[in-house]
Design a protein around this motif. Structure first.
Motif, PDB file in Angstrom:
ATOM      1  N   UNK A 154      36.186  40.837  33.731  1.00 19.80           N
ATOM      2  CA  UNK A 154      35.369  39.662  34.051  1.00 19.80           C
ATOM      3  C   UNK A 154      34.750  39.756  35.445  1.00 19.80           C
ATOM      4  N   UNK A 155      34.988  40.853  36.125  1.00 18.78           N
ATOM      5  CA  UNK A 155      34.485  41.088  37.479  1.00 18.78           C
ATOM      6  C   UNK A 155      34.886  39.975  38.442  1.00 18.78           C
ATOM      7  N   UNK A 156      36.119  39.513  38.289  1.00 18.77           N
ATOM      8  CA  UNK A 156      36.671  38.530  39.222  1.00 18.77           C
ATOM      9  C   UNK A 156      37.372  39.301  40.332  1.00 18.77           C
ATOM     10  N   UNK A 157      37.078  38.984  41.557  1.00 10.60           N
ATOM     11  CA  UNK A 157      37.666  39.687  42.692  1.00 10.60           C
ATOM     12  C   UNK A 157      39.189  39.586  42.637  1.00 10.60           C
ATOM     13  N   UNK A 158      39.821  40.740  42.727  1.00  7.48           N
ATOM     14  CA  UNK A 158      41.281  40.818  42.615  1.00  7.48           C
ATOM     15  C   UNK A 158      41.904  40.594  43.990  1.00  7.48           C
ATOM     16  N   UNK A 159      42.605  39.475  44.098  1.00  2.82           N
ATOM     17  CA  UNK A 159      43.432  39.183  45.273  1.00  2.82           C
ATOM     18  C   UNK A 159      44.767  38.682  44.741  1.00  2.82           C
ATOM     19  N   UNK A 160      45.783  38.733  45.583  1.00  6.79           N
ATOM     20  CA  UNK A 160      47.102  38.257  45.158  1.00  6.79           C
ATOM     21  C   UNK A 160      47.043  36.765  44.804  1.00  6.79           C
ATOM     22  N   UNK A 161      46.316  35.982  45.584  1.00  7.27           N
ATOM     23  CA  UNK A 161      46.207  34.547  45.301  1.00  7.27           C
ATOM     24  C   UNK A 161      45.450  34.276  44.011  1.00  7.27           C
ATOM     25  N   UNK A 162      44.425  35.077  43.741  1.00  4.19           N
ATOM     26  CA  UNK A 162      43.680  34.894  42.479  1.00  4.19           C
ATOM     27  C   UNK A 162      44.576  35.187  41.276  1.00  4.19           C
ATOM     28  N   UNK A 163      45.447  36.170  41.415  1.00  9.27           N
ATOM     29  CA  UNK A 163      46.382  36.490  40.331  1.00  9.27           C
ATOM     30  C   UNK A 163      47.342  35.322  40.120  1.00  9.27           C
TER      31      UNK A 163
END
Length: 150
Positions: free
Chosen positions: A18-27
């Motif tokens: 989905x091309x969502x920026x991967x960050x620990x908080x986003x996970x």
């Protein structure tokens, strides 16, 4: 009990797709309370490795897309078509060179000079082996035919 590592892998693949920026908080936001804090991902060695690998993969994909996005789909299709035509031409040229090379060697051998031809490649055994692997050196024995009777 949910397998947190497997769940993390699924989340990371979805985020890449989905091309969502991967960050620990986003996970954590996407995890549905499987992960409570960003440190649940960053402190665990296996999860951190998966997380960092996914970030690198996402960056590689984004870089590749960025390079090609300056060109339209039609332009990319045209470039692929041109490159395929070049490949076809090079393959045809290669076949022609191999056939020509074989005939030249046969002509030299027919006149009794194969050993002289091979002398040109002394010290270049890798070249002779490459020609042989390309099937550019004829195989078989050359036999002298008896002279014709008049």
């Amino acid at each position: 009990m949910i397998d947190k590592n497997a769940h993390l892998e699924e989340l990371l693949e979805a985020m890449i797709a989905e091309d969502e920026t991967i960050t620990a908080r986003a996970i954590v936001r996407r995890s549905g309370d499987v992960f409570k804090n960003a440190t649940d991902i960053t402190r665990n060695v296996d999860r951190r490795t998966k997380f960092e690998t996914a970030q690198r993969k996402q960056e590689t994909i984004r870089t590749s897309i960025g390079r090609s996005s300056n060109k339209s789909r039609a332009e990319l299709d045209r470039l692929v078509e041109v490159k395929n035509a070049e490949i076809d031409e090079l393959q045809a040229d290669r076949q022609l060179v191999i056939a020509s090379h074989r005939m030249m060697i046969l002509a030299v051998a027919e006149m009794g000079g194969f050993s002289k031809w091979k002398r040109f490649f002394e010290g270049y055994q890798a070249t002779v082996e490459k020609l042989d692997s390309m099937d550019a050196i004829p195989s078989g024995e050359v036999v002298a035919l008896p002279p014709r009777k008049s």
